[in-house]
Design a protein around this motif. Structure first.
Motif, mmCIF file in Angstrom:
data_model
loop_
_atom_site.group_PDB
_atom_site.id
_atom_site.type_symbol
_atom_site.label_atom_id
_atom_site.label_comp_id
_atom_site.label_asym_id
_atom_site.label_seq_id
_atom_site.Cartn_x
_atom_site.Cartn_y
_atom_site.Cartn_z
ATOM 1 N N PHE A 219 0.155 -22.564 5.589
ATOM 2 C CA PHE A 219 1.473 -23.070 5.982
ATOM 3 C C PHE A 219 1.999 -24.064 4.963
ATOM 4 N N LEU A 220 1.128 -24.979 4.527
ATOM 5 C CA LEU A 220 1.552 -26.001 3.585
ATOM 6 C C LEU A 220 1.973 -25.395 2.260
ATOM 7 N N SER A 221 1.198 -24.416 1.780
ATOM 8 C CA SER A 221 1.532 -23.818 0.499
ATOM 9 C C SER A 221 2.757 -22.914 0.613
ATOM 10 N N PHE A 222 2.845 -22.174 1.729
ATOM 11 C CA PHE A 222 3.965 -21.254 1.877
ATOM 12 C C PHE A 222 5.268 -21.979 2.154
ATOM 13 N N HIS A 223 5.197 -23.011 2.990
ATOM 14 C CA HIS A 223 6.430 -23.726 3.347
ATOM 15 C C HIS A 223 7.068 -24.334 2.111
ATOM 16 N N ALA A 224 6.237 -24.795 1.192
ATOM 17 C CA ALA A 224 6.766 -25.437 -0.010
ATOM 18 C C ALA A 224 7.526 -24.444 -0.875
ATOM 19 N N SER A 225 7.166 -23.146 -0.757
ATOM 20 C CA SER A 225 7.802 -22.159 -1.618
ATOM 21 C C SER A 225 8.559 -21.115 -0.810
ATOM 22 N N ALA A 226 9.027 -21.498 0.364
ATOM 23 C CA ALA A 226 9.639 -20.545 1.282
ATOM 24 C C ALA A 226 10.876 -19.875 0.690
ATOM 25 N N GLN A 227 11.559 -20.548 -0.262
ATOM 26 C CA GLN A 227 12.771 -19.999 -0.831
ATOM 27 C C GLN A 227 12.487 -19.129 -2.058
ATOM 28 N N GLU A 228 11.249 -19.084 -2.507
ATOM 29 C CA GLU A 228 10.901 -18.297 -3.673
ATOM 30 C C GLU A 228 10.668 -16.842 -3.283
ATOM 31 N N ALA A 229 10.898 -15.930 -4.229
ATOM 32 C CA ALA A 229 10.639 -14.525 -3.970
ATOM 33 C C ALA A 229 9.135 -14.320 -3.810
ATOM 34 N N PRO A 230 8.684 -13.760 -2.694
ATOM 35 C CA PRO A 230 7.253 -13.575 -2.474
ATOM 36 C C PRO A 230 6.707 -12.484 -3.386
ATOM 37 N N SER A 231 5.465 -12.634 -3.781
ATOM 38 C CA SER A 231 4.824 -11.637 -4.634
ATOM 39 C C SER A 231 4.109 -10.604 -3.771
ATOM 40 N N ILE A 232 4.104 -9.372 -4.245
ATOM 41 C CA ILE A 232 3.417 -8.284 -3.551
ATOM 42 C C ILE A 232 2.175 -7.929 -4.340
ATOM 43 N N GLU A 233 1.032 -8.001 -3.702
ATOM 44 C CA GLU A 233 -0.230 -7.709 -4.376
ATOM 45 C C GLU A 233 -0.345 -6.214 -4.664
ATOM 46 N N LYS A 234 -0.917 -5.897 -5.826
ATOM 47 C CA LYS A 234 -0.969 -4.513 -6.290
ATOM 48 C C LYS A 234 -1.708 -3.597 -5.320
ATOM 49 N N GLN A 235 -2.746 -4.119 -4.661
ATOM 50 C CA GLN A 235 -3.530 -3.261 -3.782
ATOM 51 C C GLN A 235 -2.684 -2.709 -2.636
ATOM 52 N N TYR A 236 -1.707 -3.486 -2.191
ATOM 53 C CA TYR A 236 -0.870 -3.023 -1.078
ATOM 54 C C TYR A 236 0.226 -2.087 -1.572
ATOM 55 N N SER A 237 0.738 -2.320 -2.748
ATOM 56 C CA SER A 237 1.699 -1.385 -3.335
ATOM 57 C C SER A 237 1.046 -0.030 -3.548
ATOM 58 N N LYS A 238 -0.202 -0.044 -4.014
ATOM 59 C CA LYS A 238 -0.933 1.206 -4.228
ATOM 60 C C LYS A 238 -1.245 1.887 -2.899
ATOM 61 N N GLU A 239 -1.589 1.093 -1.892
ATOM 62 C CA GLU A 239 -1.877 1.643 -0.569
ATOM 63 C C GLU A 239 -0.654 2.367 -0.015
ATOM 64 N N ILE A 240 0.511 1.734 -0.120
ATOM 65 C CA ILE A 240 1.743 2.334 0.372
ATOM 66 C C ILE A 240 2.086 3.585 -0.436
ATOM 67 N N GLU A 241 1.870 3.531 -1.725
ATOM 68 C CA GLU A 241 2.154 4.683 -2.572
ATOM 69 C C GLU A 241 1.280 5.874 -2.177
ATOM 70 N N ARG A 242 0.002 5.615 -1.894
ATOM 71 C CA ARG A 242 -0.903 6.688 -1.468
ATOM 72 C C ARG A 242 -0.443 7.288 -0.140
ATOM 73 N N LEU A 243 -0.075 6.424 0.783
ATOM 74 C CA LEU A 243 0.351 6.900 2.095
ATOM 75 C C LEU A 243 1.578 7.799 1.999
ATOM 76 N N THR A 244 2.537 7.406 1.184
ATOM 77 C CA THR A 244 3.790 8.165 1.112
ATOM 78 C C THR A 244 3.620 9.515 0.418
ATOM 79 N N LYS A 245 2.482 9.744 -0.187
ATOM 80 C CA LYS A 245 2.190 11.045 -0.785
ATOM 81 C C LYS A 245 1.476 11.969 0.205
ATOM 82 N N ASN A 246 1.103 11.425 1.361
ATOM 83 C CA ASN A 246 0.408 12.216 2.367
ATOM 84 C C ASN A 246 1.365 13.260 2.966
ATOM 85 N N LYS A 247 0.914 14.503 3.063
ATOM 86 C CA LYS A 247 1.771 15.590 3.524
ATOM 87 C C LYS A 247 2.252 15.377 4.961
ATOM 88 N N LYS A 248 1.370 14.887 5.824
ATOM 89 C CA LYS A 248 1.750 14.705 7.218
ATOM 90 C C LYS A 248 2.766 13.573 7.370
#
Length: 432
Positions: free
Chosen positions: A14-43
């Protein structure tokens, strides 16, 4: 993932996030890759196609549900129809709990404990007798409550149908929920019941409520609400002149509280607000009232400030009433404080998996995610440290909480349903 985050972890985040609440949040690569894998799933891609194909049905659902008025504390009629829609869309079991929440279970395959909940609230702010007939002007639909949050209910139905038609299986169990009591004096009663009394083991929660595609709320704006009732003997404005007057006493209270609260909120603290929203009482212009009342709303980003504002409020009411009673009037007034709302504050870190997944999924649809806070259903799980996000319902809309509310299902309409589905499946796990 452990359901409840430790207080120490939450505090440091909370302390670290509140201080930077107005900054653009960073997206970790592992989650971008996870979403990319999911969206390639045929179902999953087949489910996305189903969402597009059933848009006509989704809009029909929107008209049907909007035209069933669901006033505060009277959501049962809409709940019955929504339950039938969930049943027809295909849930494994269905029930309405003691508070009125309509819950459909779609079983996962892993046998893991902990439900993933996805909800939209059934209640609207409008009282009984409101005309909720939907009118169409061009491609725009107009009716009270059509966006907030009836649109969210139709998104749940579209998600469920698409998953079943595409034969998607998730690892964890899913709950599709139409909740009660989100608006106003409902005070999140539906969510309070689910998380405090239902006995359901909730792993994480996704709420759909307001805003455009790209909104990701990971924080709850807390509030305290009170009704102050001041009472006296009442009498004739001329014949009993000088008698203690509840309206006059309430004026003392409002003036005192406003001065003290303004000084407090003007200090170097996270945003904190106060508002006297409603005032009432009295019988006629030439009568000394026997009762006067007001309703007060206080909000704060930080739970500490909200608690301090509440204490300041209570103290100033007592002081002002005592000052009035000793001002030389005949007799005295008495007062009562009635709490009518208590929404907890809270904030979850941007690097929590569900928040990261929501941001990565949003980015996949070509929209830059923005983290925000609001007073929504996730206030309850967030305050308990349970991973939760609230996302927007897409499309275009306006006039929320007004008789001229409107919704236009543009290209972001189906995209918002796909986004909700993608986040849900990412959180629940897709069976390979």
């Amino acid at each position: 993932m452990k359901k409840l985050l430790s207080i120490t972890l939450l505090t440091s985040y909370f302390l670290s996030f509140h201080a930077s609440a107005q900054e653009a949040p960073s997206i970790e690569k592992q989650y971008s890759k996870e979403i990319e894998r999911l969206t390639k799933n045929k179902k999953l891609r087949a489910a996305f196609a189903q969402i597009d194909e059933q848009e006509e049905q989704t809009m029909k659902d929107l008209v049907t549900l909007t035209e069933i008025l669901a006033p505060p504390f009277k959501e049962d009629k809409r709940g019955e129809v929504f339950a039938q829609m969930l049943k027809e869309a295909g849930v494994d079991s269905l029930w309405t709990d003691d508070e009125g929440n309509v819950i459909g279970l779609r079983k996962g395959v892993s046998g893991q404990s902990g439900y993933i909940g996805v909800d939209a609230h059934m209640d609207v702010v409008f009282p009984e007798g409101t005309n909720v007939k939907v009118t169409k002007v061009g491609d725009t639909l107009k009716a009270p409550g059509i966006g907030d949050d009836t649109r969210g209910l139709t998104m749940l139905l579209s998600m469920l149908r698409a998953m079943n038609k595409a034969q998607i299986k998730t690892e964890k169990d899913l709950l599709f929920v139409g909740t009660v009591g989100e608006e106003g004096l409902g005070d999140l009663r539906g969510m309070k019941y689910i998380f405090n009394k239902s006995g359901l083991d909730i792993d994480s929660w996704i709420a759909i409520d307001g805003g455009s595609l790209g909104r990701v709320s990971n924080a709850g704006l807390g509030s305290k609400r009170y009704k102050v009732v001041v009472k006296g003997d009442g009498g004739h404005s001329w014949g009993d002149f000088g008698l203690a007057n509840p309206h006059h006493a309430l004026g003392f209270v409002i003036n005192s509280f406003s001065e003290e609260a303004w000084q407090y909120t003007s200090g170097n603290i996270p945003k904190t607000s106060f508002n006297v929203g409603r005032i009432g009482g009295g019988t006629s212009i030439n009568s000394i009232p026997f009762e006067s009342w007001m309703e007060v709303d206080m909000r704060a980003v930080d739970p500490k400030n909200l608690s301090e504002m509440e204490s300041l409020f209570k103290q100033t009411v007592e002081t002002a009433i005592n000052r009035y009673n000793t001002s030389g009037i005949d007799g005295e007034v008495a007062y009562e404080l009635i709490q009518i709302g208590d929404r907890p504050s809270g904030e979850l870190p941007h690097n929590l998996p569900i928040v990261q997944r929501a941001m990565a999924a949003t980015q996949h649809f070509g929209v830059a995610p923005s983290l925000s806070r609001g007073s929504t259903n996730i206030n309850i799980p967030v305050s308990l440290g349970i991973p939760s996000v609230c996302i927007g319902r897409g499309g275009q809309g306006g006039g929320a909480h007004s008789l001229h509310e409107w919704f236009l299902n543009d290209e972001t309409g189906p995209e918002s349903i796909k986004l909700a589905l993608l986040i849900t499946i990412a959180q629940a796990g897709l069976k390979k």
